[in-house]
Motif scaffolding. Structure first.
Motif, short mmCIF file in Angstrom:
data_model
loop_
_atom_site.label_atom_id
_atom_site.label_comp_id
_atom_site.label_asym_id
_atom_site.label_seq_id
_atom_site.Cartn_x
_atom_site.Cartn_y
_atom_site.Cartn_z
N GLY A 111 0.91 -0.82 -0.32
CA GLY A 111 -0.25 0.00 0.07
C GLY A 111 0.74 1.67 -0.65
O GLY A 111 0.31 2.48 0.26
N LEU A 112 1.50 1.02 -0.24
CA LEU A 112 2.62 2.15 -0.19
C LEU A 112 3.56 3.30 -2.20
O LEU A 112 2.76 2.00 -2.66
CB LEU A 112 4.27 2.27 0.08
N PRO A 113 3.83 3.86 -1.80
CA PRO A 113 3.58 4.77 -3.72
C PRO A 113 4.66 4.24 -4.12
O PRO A 113 5.67 4.46 -3.71
CB PRO A 113 3.14 6.54 -3.52
N PRO A 114 4.48 3.51 -5.09
CA PRO A 114 5.85 2.85 -5.50
C PRO A 114 6.27 4.26 -6.80
O PRO A 114 7.47 4.14 -7.49
CB PRO A 114 4.99 1.58 -6.20
N GLU A 115 5.39 5.13 -7.43
CA GLU A 115 5.79 6.39 -8.15
C GLU A 115 7.54 6.59 -8.59
O GLU A 115 7.57 6.70 -9.65
CB GLU A 115 5.55 7.29 -8.71
N MET A 116 7.49 6.49 -7.45
CA MET A 116 9.40 6.72 -7.33
C MET A 116 10.14 6.53 -7.98
O MET A 116 11.01 6.43 -8.67
CB MET A 116 9.69 8.13 -5.44
N LEU A 117 9.70 4.84 -7.39
CA LEU A 117 11.45 3.84 -7.85
C LEU A 117 10.50 3.74 -9.61
O LEU A 117 11.45 2.93 -10.21
CB LEU A 117 10.68 2.80 -6.98
N ARG A 118 9.60 3.94 -9.94
CA ARG A 118 9.50 3.28 -11.61
C ARG A 118 10.39 4.47 -11.89
O ARG A 118 10.05 3.91 -13.10
CB ARG A 118 7.49 3.65 -11.29
#
Length: 279
Positions: free
Chosen positions: A242-249
């Motif tokens: 449930g944590l945002p993955p956008e930075m790693l993407r």
């Protein structure tokens, strides 16, 4: 316990060096030549690994198999091992997220005993000593601990739950790899405005800042082909809880701009930043 025979899948820079350490407590360490490059063969020879012609031969002769391959190949490789009916200890030591490790465990059990592994640190050469974190069945993790006893590869067991070791590895990779991507972006932006040297001077006032060591940008660029998939794995792990993955993407997407400089020993900082700036 008698010394085991070990199989390594496949002898990359980390895998070959780790396998060489295992040889200290093994009858022998095997690798499969089928489909491997000349570079793999050279590494295997350098570390004294024993070639075999086929995966089937490797699996038939091995008591312990260590999988260290590019993240994208981990499940396909495990599926090949499972189809053979391997019954030994399978060390899933790839930089993949815990859910994939659990899927691989389901593929291989109950025929094989699966150990979840995560290597943190540089390959064990030139006095470097990485840690191999382990989790899984106690009897199986004990065999892996014994395999590396007294070598440059240190082992730490985190318990019996599959997923713990891969979670630790992918969590560490999320910071370690992403921080270097941010260095490249910060230095690149500063360079466009003519203040890159000033940025490095500012950063050098802080201890242990990667911004003060721009040579890491080059090291990041030539490893981007491996690090990008690791960050995608870390993003999957974030999304799963449930944590945002956008930075790693986004970091993985940035690394993809360096895919064509894989392991290039001649790359300069200027070249790396120029490539990063290309659309």
């Amino acid at each position: 316990m008698d010394q085991p025979t070990v199989g390594i899948l496949h002898p990359g820079s980390m895998g070959a060096a780790v396998a060489a350490c295992a040889a200290a407590n093994a009858t022998g360490v095997l690798w499969c030549v089928a489909g491997r490059s000349n570079a793999s063969a050279a590494r295997a020879a350098q570390f004294g690994l024993t070639p075999v012609a086929t995966l089937s031969e490797l699996l038939d002769r091995s008591d312990i198999v260590i999988s260290l391959c590019p993240p994208a190949a981990a499940e396909d490789l495990a599926r090949d091992v499972a189809e053979h009916g391997f019954t030994g200890v399978y060390v899933e030591a790839n930089a993949i997220n815990p859910e994939r490790t659990k899927r691989i465990t389901e593929l291989l059990e109950p025929a094989a005993s699966v150990v979840d592994g995560g290597v943190v640190g540089s390959p064990p050469v030139r006095s470097k000593s990485p840690v191999l974190y382990l989790s899984g069945p106690a009897a199986a993790t004990s065999r892996v601990e014994a395999l590396f006893a007294g070598t440059a590869v240190k082992t730490t067991t985190l318990g019996t739950e599959i997923g713990k070791a891969s979670a630790l590895k992918v969590s560490y990779a999320a910071f370690q790899k992403t921080s270097r991507v941010l260095v490249a972006l910060a230095v690149g932006m500063a360079r466009e405005h003519g203040v890159d040297q000033e940025l490095i001077e500012v950063a050098s006032r802080r201890s242990e800042s990667y911004l003060a060591e721009p040579e890491y940008v080059v090291k990041t660029a030539v490893r981007a082909w491996r690090w990008g998939p690791e960050l995608d794995e870390a993003a999957d792990a974030l999304a799963a809880v449930g944590l945002p993955p956008e930075m790693l993407r986004a970091a993985a997407s940035t690394l993809a701009r360096w895919d064509d400089v894989k392991d290039d020993g001649t790359l300069t900082l200027t070249d790396a930043l120029d490539r990063l700036a290309q659309p």
